[in-house]
Design a protein around this motif. Structure first.
Motif, PDB file in Angstrom:
ATOM      1  N   ARG A  18     -38.031 -38.866  -0.681  1.00 56.37           N
ATOM      2  CA  ARG A  18     -38.545 -39.783   0.338  1.00 56.37           C
ATOM      3  C   ARG A  18     -38.158 -39.375   1.756  1.00 56.37           C
ATOM      4  NH1 ARG A  18     -42.033 -43.710  -1.717  1.00 56.37           N
ATOM      5  NH2 ARG A  18     -41.533 -43.962  -3.892  1.00 56.37           N
ATOM      6  N   ARG A  19     -37.413 -38.290   1.890  1.00 62.86           N
ATOM      7  CA  ARG A  19     -37.118 -37.795   3.245  1.00 62.86           C
ATOM      8  C   ARG A  19     -38.386 -37.150   3.780  1.00 62.86           C
ATOM      9  NH1 ARG A  19     -32.575 -33.633   2.641  1.00 62.86           N
ATOM     10  NH2 ARG A  19     -33.904 -33.150   0.887  1.00 62.86           N
ATOM     11  N   LEU A  20     -38.730 -37.454   5.003  1.00 64.16           N
ATOM     12  CA  LEU A  20     -39.934 -36.875   5.586  1.00 64.16           C
ATOM     13  C   LEU A  20     -39.756 -35.382   5.788  1.00 64.16           C
ATOM     14  CD1 LEU A  20     -42.745 -37.278   6.783  1.00 64.16           C
ATOM     15  CD2 LEU A  20     -41.656 -37.688   8.982  1.00 64.16           C
ATOM     16  N   SER A  21     -38.615 -34.979   6.297  1.00 66.63           N
ATOM     17  CA  SER A  21     -38.393 -33.573   6.619  1.00 66.63           C
ATOM     18  C   SER A  21     -36.968 -33.179   6.248  1.00 66.63           C
ATOM     19  CB  SER A  21     -38.619 -33.343   8.108  1.00 66.63           C
ATOM     20  OG  SER A  21     -38.281 -32.040   8.474  1.00 66.63           O
ATOM     21  N   GLU A  22     -36.798 -31.906   5.973  1.00 67.15           N
ATOM     22  CA  GLU A  22     -35.456 -31.391   5.701  1.00 67.15           C
ATOM     23  C   GLU A  22     -34.786 -30.892   6.981  1.00 67.15           C
ATOM     24  OE1 GLU A  22     -35.495 -28.567   2.527  1.00 67.15           O
ATOM     25  OE2 GLU A  22     -36.442 -29.971   1.149  1.00 67.15           O
ATOM     26  N   LEU A  23     -35.506 -30.919   8.089  1.00 66.90           N
ATOM     27  CA  LEU A  23     -34.937 -30.493   9.369  1.00 66.90           C
ATOM     28  C   LEU A  23     -33.882 -31.480   9.845  1.00 66.90           C
ATOM     29  CD1 LEU A  23     -38.014 -29.428  11.538  1.00 66.90           C
ATOM     30  CD2 LEU A  23     -36.177 -27.958  10.729  1.00 66.90           C
ATOM     31  N   THR A  24     -32.914 -30.961  10.571  1.00 68.14           N
ATOM     32  CA  THR A  24     -31.955 -31.823  11.255  1.00 68.14           C
ATOM     33  C   THR A  24     -32.163 -31.631  12.756  1.00 68.14           C
ATOM     34  OG1 THR A  24     -30.238 -30.119  11.332  1.00 68.14           O
ATOM     35  CG2 THR A  24     -30.261 -31.574   9.396  1.00 68.14           C
ATOM     36  N   THR A  25     -31.714 -32.580  13.526  1.00 66.61           N
ATOM     37  CA  THR A  25     -31.908 -32.484  14.979  1.00 66.61           C
ATOM     38  C   THR A  25     -31.153 -31.289  15.553  1.00 66.61           C
ATOM     39  OG1 THR A  25     -30.118 -34.067  15.320  1.00 66.61           O
ATOM     40  CG2 THR A  25     -32.350 -34.933  15.334  1.00 66.61           C
ATOM     41  N   ALA A  26     -30.060 -30.891  14.918  1.00 66.83           N
ATOM     42  CA  ALA A  26     -29.295 -29.745  15.403  1.00 66.83           C
ATOM     43  C   ALA A  26     -30.068 -28.434  15.250  1.00 66.83           C
ATOM     44  CB  ALA A  26     -27.964 -29.651  14.669  1.00 66.83           C
ATOM     45  N   GLN A  27     -30.995 -28.374  14.305  1.00 67.31           N
ATOM     46  CA  GLN A  27     -31.777 -27.159  14.076  1.00 67.31           C
ATOM     47  C   GLN A  27     -32.928 -27.003  15.062  1.00 67.31           C
ATOM     48  OE1 GLN A  27     -32.721 -28.215  10.001  1.00 67.31           O
ATOM     49  NE2 GLN A  27     -31.633 -26.389   9.281  1.00 67.31           N
ATOM     50  N   ILE A  28     -33.325 -28.070  15.710  1.00 65.65           N
ATOM     51  CA  ILE A  28     -34.501 -28.054  16.577  1.00 65.65           C
ATOM     52  C   ILE A  28     -34.119 -27.537  17.961  1.00 65.65           C
ATOM     53  CG2 ILE A  28     -36.304 -29.470  17.634  1.00 65.65           C
ATOM     54  CD1 ILE A  28     -35.927 -31.387  15.222  1.00 65.65           C
ATOM     55  N   ASN A  29     -34.906 -26.566  18.465  1.00 66.72           N
ATOM     56  CA  ASN A  29     -34.628 -26.033  19.800  1.00 66.72           C
ATOM     57  C   ASN A  29     -35.812 -26.204  20.751  1.00 66.72           C
ATOM     58  OD1 ASN A  29     -36.349 -24.116  18.800  1.00 66.72           O
ATOM     59  ND2 ASN A  29     -34.900 -22.423  18.909  1.00 66.72           N
ATOM     60  N   LYS A  30     -36.918 -26.740  20.236  1.00 68.00           N
ATOM     61  CA  LYS A  30     -38.087 -27.007  21.077  1.00 68.00           C
ATOM     62  C   LYS A  30     -38.930 -28.071  20.385  1.00 68.00           C
ATOM     63  CE  LYS A  30     -42.138 -24.752  23.074  1.00 68.00           C
ATOM     64  NZ  LYS A  30     -42.923 -23.512  23.152  1.00 68.00           N
ATOM     65  N   LYS A  45     -31.501 -25.591  25.618  1.00 68.08           N
ATOM     66  CA  LYS A  45     -30.828 -24.375  26.027  1.00 68.08           C
ATOM     67  C   LYS A  45     -29.364 -24.714  26.305  1.00 68.08           C
ATOM     68  CE  LYS A  45     -31.115 -20.546  29.248  1.00 68.08           C
ATOM     69  NZ  LYS A  45     -31.772 -19.984  30.414  1.00 68.08           N
ATOM     70  N   ASN A  46     -28.456 -23.952  25.710  1.00 65.49           N
ATOM     71  CA  ASN A  46     -27.018 -24.188  25.869  1.00 65.49           C
ATOM     72  C   ASN A  46     -26.633 -25.624  25.519  1.00 65.49           C
ATOM     73  OD1 ASN A  46     -26.754 -21.551  26.763  1.00 65.49           O
ATOM     74  ND2 ASN A  46     -27.009 -22.138  28.908  1.00 65.49           N
ATOM     75  N   ASP A  47     -27.150 -26.126  24.422  1.00 68.40           N
ATOM     76  CA  ASP A  47     -26.857 -27.467  23.898  1.00 68.40           C
ATOM     77  C   ASP A  47     -27.319 -28.612  24.795  1.00 68.40           C
ATOM     78  OD1 ASP A  47     -25.718 -26.475  21.557  1.00 68.40           O
ATOM     79  OD2 ASP A  47     -23.737 -26.324  22.471  1.00 68.40           O
ATOM     80  N   HIS A  48     -28.207 -28.343  25.759  1.00 68.18           N
ATOM     81  CA  HIS A  48     -28.751 -29.398  26.610  1.00 68.18           C
ATOM     82  C   HIS A  48     -30.271 -29.324  26.591  1.00 68.18           C
ATOM     83  CE1 HIS A  48     -24.961 -30.798  28.218  1.00 68.18           C
ATOM     84  NE2 HIS A  48     -24.610 -29.539  28.495  1.00 68.18           N
ATOM     85  N   TRP A  49     -30.899 -30.492  26.618  1.00 63.95           N
ATOM     86  CA  TRP A  49     -32.352 -30.586  26.603  1.00 63.95           C
ATOM     87  C   TRP A  49     -32.911 -30.623  28.017  1.00 63.95           C
ATOM     88  CZ3 TRP A  49     -35.384 -29.857  22.537  1.00 63.95           C
ATOM     89  CH2 TRP A  49     -34.821 -29.972  21.275  1.00 63.95           C
ATOM     90  N   SER A  50     -34.120 -30.083  28.158  1.00 66.64           N
ATOM     91  CA  SER A  50     -34.833 -30.175  29.426  1.00 66.64           C
ATOM     92  C   SER A  50     -36.312 -30.391  29.153  1.00 66.64           C
ATOM     93  CB  SER A  50     -34.616 -28.918  30.272  1.00 66.64           C
ATOM     94  OG  SER A  50     -35.116 -27.786  29.591  1.00 66.64           O
ATOM     95  N   GLY A  59     -33.275 -33.094  30.815  1.00 69.50           N
ATOM     96  CA  GLY A  59     -33.543 -34.141  29.847  1.00 69.50           C
ATOM     97  C   GLY A  59     -32.288 -34.933  29.523  1.00 69.50           C
ATOM     98  N   ASP A  60     -32.490 -36.166  29.117  1.00 72.50           N
ATOM     99  CA  ASP A  60     -31.387 -37.015  28.667  1.00 72.50           C
ATOM    100  C   ASP A  60     -31.100 -36.627  27.217  1.00 72.50           C
ATOM    101  OD1 ASP A  60     -29.827 -39.101  27.565  1.00 72.50           O
ATOM    102  OD2 ASP A  60     -30.587 -40.503  29.064  1.00 72.50           O
ATOM    103  N   ASP A  61     -29.990 -35.930  26.990  1.00 74.43           N
ATOM    104  CA  ASP A  61     -29.659 -35.407  25.665  1.00 74.43           C
ATOM    105  C   ASP A  61     -29.631 -36.502  24.600  1.00 74.43           C
ATOM    106  OD1 ASP A  61     -29.457 -32.804  26.639  1.00 74.43           O
ATOM    107  OD2 ASP A  61     -27.317 -32.990  27.042  1.00 74.43           O
ATOM    108  N   ALA A  62     -29.076 -37.663  24.935  1.00 73.87           N
ATOM    109  CA  ALA A  62     -28.962 -38.749  23.959  1.00 73.87           C
ATOM    110  C   ALA A  62     -30.339 -39.303  23.590  1.00 73.87           C
ATOM    111  CB  ALA A  62     -28.070 -39.852  24.501  1.00 73.87           C
TER     112      ALA A  62
END
Length: 176
Positions: A18-30, A45-50, A59-62
């Motif tokens: 029932r999980r929609l995706s096996e991805l985690t937010t830590a794996q996503i870079n775009k 980039k460098n653990d911060h979103w833009s 971008g607001d990382d949270a």
């Protein structure tokens, strides 16, 4: 034993993941969010979103992390048996599409958001299709919050980013 009898008598859908995706937010870079209001492109980039589209800004990382977590951790309510007719579920021309690019993958994982079921008892649900799954699925209607997201909602409202763990002194000087 009754436990074995209960397991055998379950329907096939009760054994599906029932999980929609096996991805985690830590794996996503775009990420690219496409709605009727326009496209929003986010890059990490460098653990911060833009934000890179429709304008460039920090971008607001949270908030971006929460948004991506909402997509990756969504739970499937049910599976649609006849997934051949995408137009019947509003997925031929979806209301929104979220493309998630992950580290080490050439192809994005794309979530398409379609119509709401016509059934009165399913009014709080939404049809969706994930590119890594063959079936059309039914998700909670809360996934539709992606349709209302605006670029300024994801923008960092702070004047500057400061890592409080490495700051040992702040000096403030007036003019002159």
């Amino acid at each position: 034993a009754n436990e074995l009898k209960n397991q055998i008598s379950k329907k096939v859908d009760q054994f599906r993941d029932r999980r929609l995706s096996e991805l985690t937010t830590a794996q996503i870079n775009k990420a690219v969010i496409k709605t009727a209001a326009g496209d929003i492109e986010l890059a990490k980039k460098n653990d911060h979103w833009s934000l890179t589209k429709p304008f460039q800004a920090r971008g607001d990382d949270a908030k971006i992390g929460d948004l991506l977590s909402q997509v990756t951790t969504a739970r499937i309510e049910s599976f649609v048996a006849d997934s051949g007719n995408l137009a019947g579920y509003g997925l031929q021309d979806p209301r929104a599409a979220v493309s998630l690019f992950s580290v080490g993958s050439d192809q994005p994982t794309i979530l398409q958001i379609g119509d709401n079921p016509k059934d009165e008892k399913a009014k709080d649900q939404t049809y969706a299709k994930l590119s890594t799954r063959d079936a059309v699925v039914v998700l909670p209607k809360s996934i539709e919050s992606l349709l209302r997201i605006q670029p300024n909602d994801l923008r960092d409202k702070n004047l500057l980013r400061v890592d409080a763990d490495i700051v040992d002194r702040i000096t403030i000087e007036g003019q002159g």
